[in-house]
Design a protein around this motif. Structure first.
Motif, PDB file in Angstrom:
ATOM      1  N   VAL A 132       0.958  -1.320  -0.293  1.00 37.32           N
ATOM      2  CA  VAL A 132      -0.079  -0.080   0.302  1.00 37.32           C
ATOM      3  C   VAL A 132       0.991   0.952  -0.383  1.00 37.32           C
ATOM      4  CG1 VAL A 132      -1.787   1.915   0.922  1.00 37.32           C
ATOM      5  CG2 VAL A 132      -1.864  -0.865   1.843  1.00 37.32           C
ATOM      6  N   GLU A 133       0.750   1.894  -0.999  1.00 39.08           N
ATOM      7  CA  GLU A 133       1.365   3.406  -1.051  1.00 39.08           C
ATOM      8  C   GLU A 133       1.225   4.261  -0.397  1.00 39.08           C
ATOM      9  OE1 GLU A 133       3.597   4.428  -5.166  1.00 39.08           O
ATOM     10  OE2 GLU A 133       2.721   5.823  -4.911  1.00 39.08           O
ATOM     11  N   VAL A 134       1.226   5.094   0.595  1.00 41.49           N
ATOM     12  CA  VAL A 134       0.803   6.616   0.830  1.00 41.49           C
ATOM     13  C   VAL A 134       1.676   7.446   0.908  1.00 41.49           C
ATOM     14  CG1 VAL A 134       0.025   5.551   3.063  1.00 41.49           C
ATOM     15  CG2 VAL A 134       1.918   6.300   2.759  1.00 41.49           C
ATOM     16  N   MET A 135       0.968   8.914   0.669  1.00 42.11           N
ATOM     17  CA  MET A 135       1.607   9.996  -0.174  1.00 42.11           C
ATOM     18  C   MET A 135       3.064  10.538   0.915  1.00 42.11           C
ATOM     19  SD  MET A 135      -1.318  12.566  -1.237  1.00 42.11           S
ATOM     20  CE  MET A 135      -2.214  12.454  -3.107  1.00 42.11           C
ATOM     21  N   GLY A 136       3.709  11.371   0.574  1.00 37.81           N
ATOM     22  CA  GLY A 136       5.128  11.299   0.648  1.00 37.81           C
ATOM     23  C   GLY A 136       6.204  11.328  -0.046  1.00 37.81           C
ATOM     24  N   ARG A 137       6.251  11.921  -0.846  1.00 41.68           N
ATOM     25  CA  ARG A 137       7.476  12.524  -1.564  1.00 41.68           C
ATOM     26  C   ARG A 137       8.654  12.365  -0.851  1.00 41.68           C
ATOM     27  NH1 ARG A 137       5.519  16.590  -6.421  1.00 41.68           N
ATOM     28  NH2 ARG A 137       3.532  14.914  -5.924  1.00 41.68           N
ATOM     29  N   ASP A 138       8.970  13.383  -0.092  1.00 42.52           N
ATOM     30  CA  ASP A 138      10.491  13.731   0.214  1.00 42.52           C
ATOM     31  C   ASP A 138      10.505  13.081   2.113  1.00 42.52           C
ATOM     32  OD1 ASP A 138      11.749  15.020  -1.164  1.00 42.52           O
ATOM     33  OD2 ASP A 138      10.642  16.172  -1.254  1.00 42.52           O
ATOM     34  N   ALA A 139       8.994  13.184   2.923  1.00 38.11           N
ATOM     35  CA  ALA A 139       8.775  12.679   4.076  1.00 38.11           C
ATOM     36  C   ALA A 139       8.315  11.470   4.533  1.00 38.11           C
ATOM     37  CB  ALA A 139       8.504  14.081   4.959  1.00 38.11           C
ATOM     38  N   GLY A 140       8.776  10.630   5.342  1.00 38.72           N
ATOM     39  CA  GLY A 140       7.647   9.896   5.610  1.00 38.72           C
ATOM     40  C   GLY A 140       6.809  10.148   7.114  1.00 38.72           C
ATOM     41  N   PHE A 141       7.161  10.809   7.848  1.00 36.78           N
ATOM     42  CA  PHE A 141       5.959  10.697   8.917  1.00 36.78           C
ATOM     43  C   PHE A 141       4.846  10.211   8.921  1.00 36.78           C
ATOM     44  CE2 PHE A 141       8.327  14.995   9.028  1.00 36.78           C
ATOM     45  CZ  PHE A 141       8.867  13.994  10.236  1.00 36.78           C
ATOM     46  N   LEU A 142       3.871  10.578   7.285  1.00 42.54           N
ATOM     47  CA  LEU A 142       2.406   9.742   7.214  1.00 42.54           C
ATOM     48  C   LEU A 142       2.602   8.086   7.068  1.00 42.54           C
ATOM     49  CD1 LEU A 142       0.060  10.885   6.422  1.00 42.54           C
ATOM     50  CD2 LEU A 142       0.280  10.631   4.099  1.00 42.54           C
ATOM     51  N   ALA A 143       3.829   7.633   6.374  1.00 50.73           N
ATOM     52  CA  ALA A 143       3.837   5.915   5.762  1.00 50.73           C
ATOM     53  C   ALA A 143       4.114   5.668   7.704  1.00 50.73           C
ATOM     54  CB  ALA A 143       5.334   5.762   4.926  1.00 50.73           C
ATOM     55  N   LEU A 144       5.212   6.196   8.366  1.00 53.77           N
ATOM     56  CA  LEU A 144       5.448   5.529   9.634  1.00 53.77           C
ATOM     57  C   LEU A 144       4.254   5.704  10.098  1.00 53.77           C
ATOM     58  CD1 LEU A 144       7.660   5.000  11.798  1.00 53.77           C
ATOM     59  CD2 LEU A 144       7.965   6.793  12.273  1.00 53.77           C
ATOM     60  N   GLU A 145       2.962   6.445  10.622  1.00 52.67           N
ATOM     61  CA  GLU A 145       2.371   6.364  11.348  1.00 52.67           C
ATOM     62  C   GLU A 145       1.815   5.246  11.084  1.00 52.67           C
ATOM     63  OE1 GLU A 145       1.782   9.169  14.655  1.00 52.67           O
ATOM     64  OE2 GLU A 145       3.138  10.728  13.510  1.00 52.67           O
ATOM     65  N   THR A 146       1.190   5.629   9.463  1.00 49.12           N
ATOM     66  CA  THR A 146       0.311   4.944   9.230  1.00 49.12           C
ATOM     67  C   THR A 146       0.893   3.508   9.708  1.00 49.12           C
ATOM     68  OG1 THR A 146      -0.074   6.371   7.625  1.00 49.12           O
ATOM     69  CG2 THR A 146      -1.161   4.674   7.102  1.00 49.12           C
ATOM     70  N   GLY A 147       1.570   2.926   9.612  1.00 48.30           N
ATOM     71  CA  GLY A 147       2.006   1.904   9.633  1.00 48.30           C
ATOM     72  C   GLY A 147       2.434   1.839  11.143  1.00 48.30           C
ATOM     73  N   ILE A 148       2.653   1.777  11.768  1.00 49.24           N
ATOM     74  CA  ILE A 148       2.206   1.808  13.039  1.00 49.24           C
ATOM     75  C   ILE A 148       0.443   1.757  13.516  1.00 49.24           C
ATOM     76  CG2 ILE A 148       2.464   2.144  15.543  1.00 49.24           C
ATOM     77  CD1 ILE A 148       4.907   4.353  14.479  1.00 49.24           C
ATOM     78  N   ALA A 149       0.106   1.552  12.827  1.00 48.30           N
ATOM     79  CA  ALA A 149      -1.919   2.688  13.675  1.00 48.30           C
ATOM     80  C   ALA A 149      -2.611   1.063  12.764  1.00 48.30           C
ATOM     81  CB  ALA A 149      -2.153   4.024  13.245  1.00 48.30           C
ATOM     82  N   CYS A 150      -1.738   1.058  11.652  1.00 47.11           N
ATOM     83  CA  CYS A 150      -2.587  -0.512  10.814  1.00 47.11           C
ATOM     84  C   CYS A 150      -2.294  -1.639  11.689  1.00 47.11           C
ATOM     85  CB  CYS A 150      -2.258  -0.005   8.977  1.00 47.11           C
ATOM     86  SG  CYS A 150      -0.986  -0.466   8.382  1.00 47.11           S
ATOM     87  N   GLY A 151      -0.704  -1.915  11.813  1.00 44.87           N
ATOM     88  CA  GLY A 151       0.150  -3.332  12.593  1.00 44.87           C
ATOM     89  C   GLY A 151       0.845  -3.496  11.250  1.00 44.87           C
ATOM     90  N   ALA A 152       1.176  -2.615  10.708  1.00 46.35           N
ATOM     91  CA  ALA A 152       1.541  -3.191   9.016  1.00 46.35           C
ATOM     92  C   ALA A 152       2.787  -4.082   9.407  1.00 46.35           C
ATOM     93  CB  ALA A 152       1.891  -1.516   8.369  1.00 46.35           C
ATOM     94  N   GLU A 153       3.048  -4.885   8.521  1.00 46.74           N
ATOM     95  CA  GLU A 153       4.588  -6.164   8.485  1.00 46.74           C
ATOM     96  C   GLU A 153       5.410  -5.900   8.493  1.00 46.74           C
ATOM     97  OE1 GLU A 153       1.340  -6.686   7.767  1.00 46.74           O
ATOM     98  OE2 GLU A 153       0.694  -8.125   9.585  1.00 46.74           O
ATOM     99  N   LEU A 154       5.794  -4.155   7.779  1.00 43.11           N
ATOM    100  CA  LEU A 154       6.740  -3.574   7.785  1.00 43.11           C
ATOM    101  C   LEU A 154       6.325  -2.817   6.250  1.00 43.11           C
ATOM    102  CD1 LEU A 154       9.693  -4.059   6.796  1.00 43.11           C
ATOM    103  CD2 LEU A 154       9.190  -4.748   4.065  1.00 43.11           C
ATOM    104  N   THR A 155       7.431  -1.129   6.856  1.00 46.07           N
ATOM    105  CA  THR A 155       7.101   0.042   6.412  1.00 46.07           C
ATOM    106  C   THR A 155       8.277   0.366   6.031  1.00 46.07           C
ATOM    107  OG1 THR A 155       5.784   0.714   8.111  1.00 46.07           O
ATOM    108  CG2 THR A 155       6.154   2.451   7.308  1.00 46.07           C
ATOM    109  N   LEU A 156       8.155   1.069   4.453  1.00 45.38           N
ATOM    110  CA  LEU A 156       8.988   2.007   4.057  1.00 45.38           C
ATOM    111  C   LEU A 156       8.598   3.166   3.865  1.00 45.38           C
ATOM    112  CD1 LEU A 156       9.529  -0.797   1.494  1.00 45.38           C
ATOM    113  CD2 LEU A 156      11.065  -0.995   3.482  1.00 45.38           C
ATOM    114  N   LEU A 157      10.240   4.000   4.643  1.00 43.95           N
ATOM    115  CA  LEU A 157      10.037   5.596   4.160  1.00 43.95           C
ATOM    116  C   LEU A 157      11.266   5.583   3.031  1.00 43.95           C
ATOM    117  CD1 LEU A 157      10.328   5.687   8.276  1.00 43.95           C
ATOM    118  CD2 LEU A 157       8.688   5.347   6.438  1.00 43.95           C
TER     119      LEU A 157
END
Lengths: 325, 325, 325, 325
Positions: free
Chosen positions: C170-195
Motif C-alpha cells: 500500500v502506497e501512501v503520500m510523502g515524496r520527501d517525508a515519511g511521517f505519514l507512512a510511519l504513523e500509518t504503518g504503526i497504526a494499521c499494524g503493518a508488517e513492514l514500513t518503508l520510508l
C-alpha cells in the motif's frame, strides 16, 4: 400540451439527508428541459413571505453530498390558514412560478394537496423523511442515511457493552413508524427490538430479556422505537430496573444525529431519480401526485395517498428479529 | 419430508462486506430450525482438505458488523477437477454434512451447480459480490457497502479537485459490470461516467469533457469502470493527456478498499434475509437454487441462472448521468 | 505600536484538510481584534490578478468542517518572477491590505519570505500540508486527517487481505517525508514500513517478508511512502513478484483521497489555534514568521526556517515498527 | 538486574478505544524481549478469580483497529478490600506472573498503587480513558477517538440545526474534566462551551445566547460537559426554556457512543508507544509508575500522581472559544 415555463422548489417539515440531492436533481432536470427554477426558502413560509432565490446550474454544484437543506426548512402555522395559502399562491404566481415541487413528509404533502385544491396550483411531492412511513414509495429520501447513522452509533455502543457485558436500551427515531427501529435492530444484531406496530407486553419483554441473559451472551442490546408503546428507552428502563437490578443497564437516546450527515449512495441515487421524475410528472401534466420508487421503478401516486395511507412493516423482517437474535 | 440434520456453510471467490452477516444468519437460522452447522474454511478447497469448524450460536456473536469473512475465502483449482469434487463430496458426507450453503459469486455457483449434478449434493447459493452482476436478485451482498466506500473516497477527491479546479479520472471496480460505476457516478455527481455496458468512442469522451470544461465548472470528475472499453482510468489518461494538456488532470484507482469495511445496514439486512431464506430453501427440499431478493421479496432461482444470465443496467439510471451532469 | 487595519488571507500550494478552519480562525480573530479581512483567491496568483473577496463573520460560518479551501488554491509561476511579486504587492496595497497570512507548505513560505524581503510586506505563515514536513511545528494542518484517511482505507484492505491471506503493498503520500507512512504503518499494524528517511536494501525487504510469511500470519501489509527509495508500491511489486510468486500479492496506491475529507478534531483545533496565533503575531509586529505548536505551546519561527530545515523522524517510532510487527 | 520472566496485562474501569492496541503492544513488546505474557480478564476481578488467558503473538493479531477490550473490563468491589487484593496477588504469583501492566484510569491506578504497596507487586500503569484527566501524560488513550466521535455527531446535528435555524444543547461526557467538551466545542465551532473547570452563571449564559441570537447566526450550538455546574444539557434546557421560548431548542445527550468505535490513528500510535514503554519500564526495574507521553517524549510518573494530581485546562484553548464563536 404543457406550457410551464418556471417551477418552484422547496423543502418543508423535518429535514432529512438527501434533500439537497433532490433540490439539485429538480433544478438540473428542469433546466435540462428548458424550464426556469426558483428556490423557495423556509418551506411554505417562504412562499408566504416571498423569500425566493433563482436556481442556476452552478447554484447546486458541490452540494449533492451535504446533509441539511440549502433552501432551509420550517413548519408554517400561517400556511395552515386559507389566508396564508392565498398569499402564498399569489406570491408564487406574481413571481411567474407556475408549479411547485415540494420535498418533505406527510405534512408537506397535506399542505400541497390543499394548495392545489384551493388554487389549482400544480404540486408534485418528493418523499423526504427519515421515517420511511409514506405509502407510494418503497423508500423515502433520508431513510437509508438515518439507518446507517443509527447503526454506526450502535456499533460503537456494542463495543463498550461487550467490554463490560452490559445491557443497553437504545432509542431510535420513529414516533408512529417502526421501520428505522426494525432494520436497525436486524442490522446491529439486537437481542430485542420494540416497535409501535407490534404490541409486546412488558411481562413478555422481561421474560425474553431474562432468557437471553441466562444464555450468557456477552452483551445485550435492545432497540426501541421512540413511539413504541413501552414509552421509549427511558420509560422502559424505569420499568425494568427493579427486576433487572443484577444487570448493569444503560440508556442511550440517539436523537437528532439521525437527521443529519452526508447522505448515503442510496439516498443520493433515490433523490436524483425522484427529482427528475418530479419534473417529468409536471411536464406530463400531473397536478397533484407524489413520485416514488416501487419495485425499482418510478411510480406516481395521488399526493393525498402519500399521507393518508399507512405503509406496513414486512412480516418477513419481523420474523428475522426472532430467528437471528 | 426433509430429514437434513446437518448443513455446511462456506464463502468462496472474491470476498465482499456482509459475508459474515450471511454466515451468522445461516448459522442461527439453522440452529433455530434444529439443524447442526459446520463451517467450511477457505471455500471449496476446505471441503477437499476437510478444514471444518463447528458453528454454535456464540461462534457468530459480535461479527455481523465486520468486513471480510471469518471462514476465509479462496479460489480452488482442484475443485475444478472431477477428482477434487469427489474428494470434497466424500469429506462432507463423512462429516455428516448433508447439504451446503455457498456464499459467493458466479464462480461459486458454477462449482455448486456441478457438485450437485455429479454427487446429488444439495447446494443453495447466496449471492455475495460487490459487482452486483448476478441475475435472480436485485442486489448482491456487499454491493451497497462497496458503493458507499467508493462514494466516500470520491467525496474526498472532490474536495481537492474543487480546491484546485482539477479534473480527476477515478476508476472503480467492475470488470464486466458497470453497476458500481453507474450508481457511484450518479451519487457523486460525476460529470461523465464510463461503463462496460455502453460504447462511448474516445472522440465523444473528448467532446463531452471539452464542453464541460468550457462551461467553467469548478472541477471535473470522470468515473470509469475497471472493465470499460476505454481500458480504465490509466489508459484513458494516456488518451486524453495530449488534447487536455491545458487541464491539470489526475488519476485515482480506488482498488481493493472497495472490498472491505464494515457492511452497511442494507447489506447486513440483505445478508440476514438471505441466510434465513437459504435454510428455508433447503428444508423445503430445494437442491440447486440461489436465493435472492426481487422487488423486495425473497425469490428462488435455479442456481445455474445466477451465473449464466446477465443482469442489465437500467436505462433510467443511464439517463440520469446525462440529465444531472 | 502596530497600526495594521486590514489583512489578507490566502491558501496556496497543495490543499490540506483544515485549511478552511484556518481561514475561519484568521478571519474571526482579526475581526475580534478590530481588523478588516480580505480573502485572496487562488493563492499568490489571486494577488497578482486582484481576485479579492471581503471576509465577514458569516462568510466563514458552517465551514470549519469542510475539506478543501473556499479560497481555492493554485501554484503561481508568475509569482516566482520579480515582476509578478511586484504586481501582487501593488494590488494588495491598493486594496488597503497591509499584511498577509499565508496558509500552505514550504513553497508558500518561500514565496512569502521573498515577498517580505523585496517589498517589506509582513507575511505570517500557517503550516498547512498533509506531509508534516515543516520544522517549527510538531504537526501541520491536515496531517492528522490524512493519517486517519490512509488508516481507514488500510483497515478495509486488511479485511480483504485477511479473508484471502494475501500480501498487500500500500502506497501512501510523502515524496520527501515519511511521517505519514510511519504513523500509518504503526497504526494499521503493518508488517513492514518503508520510508524515504531510512535505507532498506531490497534484499533485506525480501528476507523480512519471507520471515513474516513463514511465521504464518494471516495476511501481510507493507506500507510504502511514495518517495521511498524502493520507487513506490508499483516498482516494489515488480521487484518482489519473481521471488514471491507463491504469494497472492496486490498493490494499492491510495492517492488523492488523502488530501480531502472533513478535517479531524485535532486538525480543526490546530487550525483554530494557529489562525489566532497568526493574527496575534501580526499585531505584535512580526513580519516574517511561521506560527506553529511545539510541545503544545504556540511558537514563532522565522518563516525561512519552516522550509529550509528538515524535520526528523523520531527513532522511538521507527523502533515500534520492528518491535510490534 | 531484572529477572522478570512473565508479566500480566489487564484492562480495568471504563473502557476506551485503543485499549486493544495497548494490549497488543504490551504483548508483542514483552514477547520481543523474551518475556511470557498472561492476559487477566475482567480487570482486577479476574486476578481474584484467576481468569487467565495466555497471550501469544497471534492472539493479538488483527485487533489493533477494534474498539472495546478483548480482555473485558469490570470494576471490582472485592479488590477494594485487603482480602481481595491478597487473593489477587496470590493467584498472580501462583501463575508465575511477576509484574502487572494495568490499562485504565485513576481507579485502576489507585488499585495498582495499593497492590504494589501491600504485596510488593510491580505495577505499571497505562493511561486509558476518554476523559484525558490524568496528569503525567499530555493525552490518554481513547481521548482522541472520543473527541472525533463527539465531533462527528455534532457535525450531523449542525446540518439539521442549520436547516431549521435551531438551538441545540449537546452534552458530551466528562464528569469532572472538561477537556472533551472544550476541544469538541472549538472543533465544531460551538457558539458556547460550558465546562466544570469554569464557573459561568446562568445569567451570563443567557446574555451570551441572546447576543448570539440577535446577531442572526443561522444556528446555535451549545456544548455542555456532563459535569458542568449547569447540571448538564437537560437541566440547562429547563433553565433556559422560559427565557428562550422564542427559539426552537433541542437537547442531545451523546452518551455511550463516545466510549466505542475504532480508535483513531493517534490513539493507536499512542497505545503502541505506551505499551512498549510499559514493558521497558518493568525491565528497567520500575515498580509503581505510569507511562505517559509528555511533549512528545515518553515520561514516567509515580503511579500515585496519575490519579492524585489534577491536570489543568489550557487558558489558550479557553480563549479560543470566545474569540472564534
Amino acid at each position: 400540451m404543457n406550457t410551464i415555463k418556471k417551477i418552484g422548489v422547496l423543502t418543508s417539515g423535518g429535514d432529512s439527508p438527501g434533500m439537497n440531492a433532490a433540490i439539485r436533481s429538480v433544478t438540473r432536470a428542469a433546466l435540462y428541459k428548458g424550464l426556469e427554477v426558483t428556490g423557495i426558502r423556509y418551506g411554505y413560509q417562504g412562499a408566504i413571505e416571498a423569500d425566493f432565490v433563482e436556481m442556476k446550474k452552478l447554484t447546486v454544484s458541490n452540494m449533492i453530498q451535504r446533509g441539511g437543506t440549502i433552501l432551509k426548512s420550517a413548519r408554517s402555522a400561517e400556511f395552515r390558514t386559507p389566508e396564508g395559502r392565498k398569499k402564498a399562491a399569489e406570491n408564487l404566481r406574481s413571481q411567474g412560478i407556475e408549479a411547485l415541487v415540494a420535498i418533505g413528509g406527510d405534512g408537506t404533502f397535506q399542505g400541497g394537496t390543499i394548495l392545489q385544491q384551493e388554487h389549482g396550483f400544480p404540486v408534485i411531492g418528493i418523499p423526504g423523511t427519515i421515517d420511511n412511513d409514506l405509502s407510494g414509495t418503497d423508500e423515502t429520501i433520508g431513510y437509508d442515511t438515518a439507518l446507517n447513522t443509527a447503526l454506526d452509533a450502535i456499533d460503537k455502543i456494542r463495543d463498550t457493552a461487550d467490554a463490560h457485558e452490559r445491557m443497553f436500551l437504545v432509542e431510535v427515531m420513529g414516533r408512529d413508524a417502526g421501520f428505522l427501529a426494525l432494520e436497525t435492530g436486524i442490522a446491529c444484531g439486537a437481542e430485542l427490538t420494540l416497535l409501535p406496530e407490534t404490541l409486546v407486553h412488558i411481562k413478555e419483554v422481561k421474560e425474553t430479556l431474562r432468557n437471553i441473559l441466562t444464555n450468557k451472551k456477552r452483551s445485550t442490546l435492545v432497540v426501541v422505537a421512540e413511539g413504541d408503546e413501552s414509552g421509549g428507552a427511558m420509560e422502559l428502563y424505569s420499568n425494568l430496573k427493579e427486576d433487572f437490578s443484577d444487570i448493569d443497564t444503560r440508556v442511550c437516546v440517539l436523537g437528532h444525529i439521525q437527521r443529519g450527515g452526508n447522505p448515503t449512495a442510496r439516498d443520493r441515487v433515490l433523490a436524483s431519480r425522484l427529482g427528475v421524475a418530479a419534473v417529468n410528472a409536471l411536464l406530463d401534466g400531473h397536478v397533484s401526485v407524489m413520485v416514488g420508487v416501487v419495485n425499482n421503478n418510478i411510480k406516481l401516486t395521488p399526493l393525498k395517498s402519500g399521507w393518508s395511507k399507512k405503509k406496513s412493516i414486512q412480516t418477513e423482517l419481523l420474523d428475522l428479529t426472532k430467528i437471528l437474535k
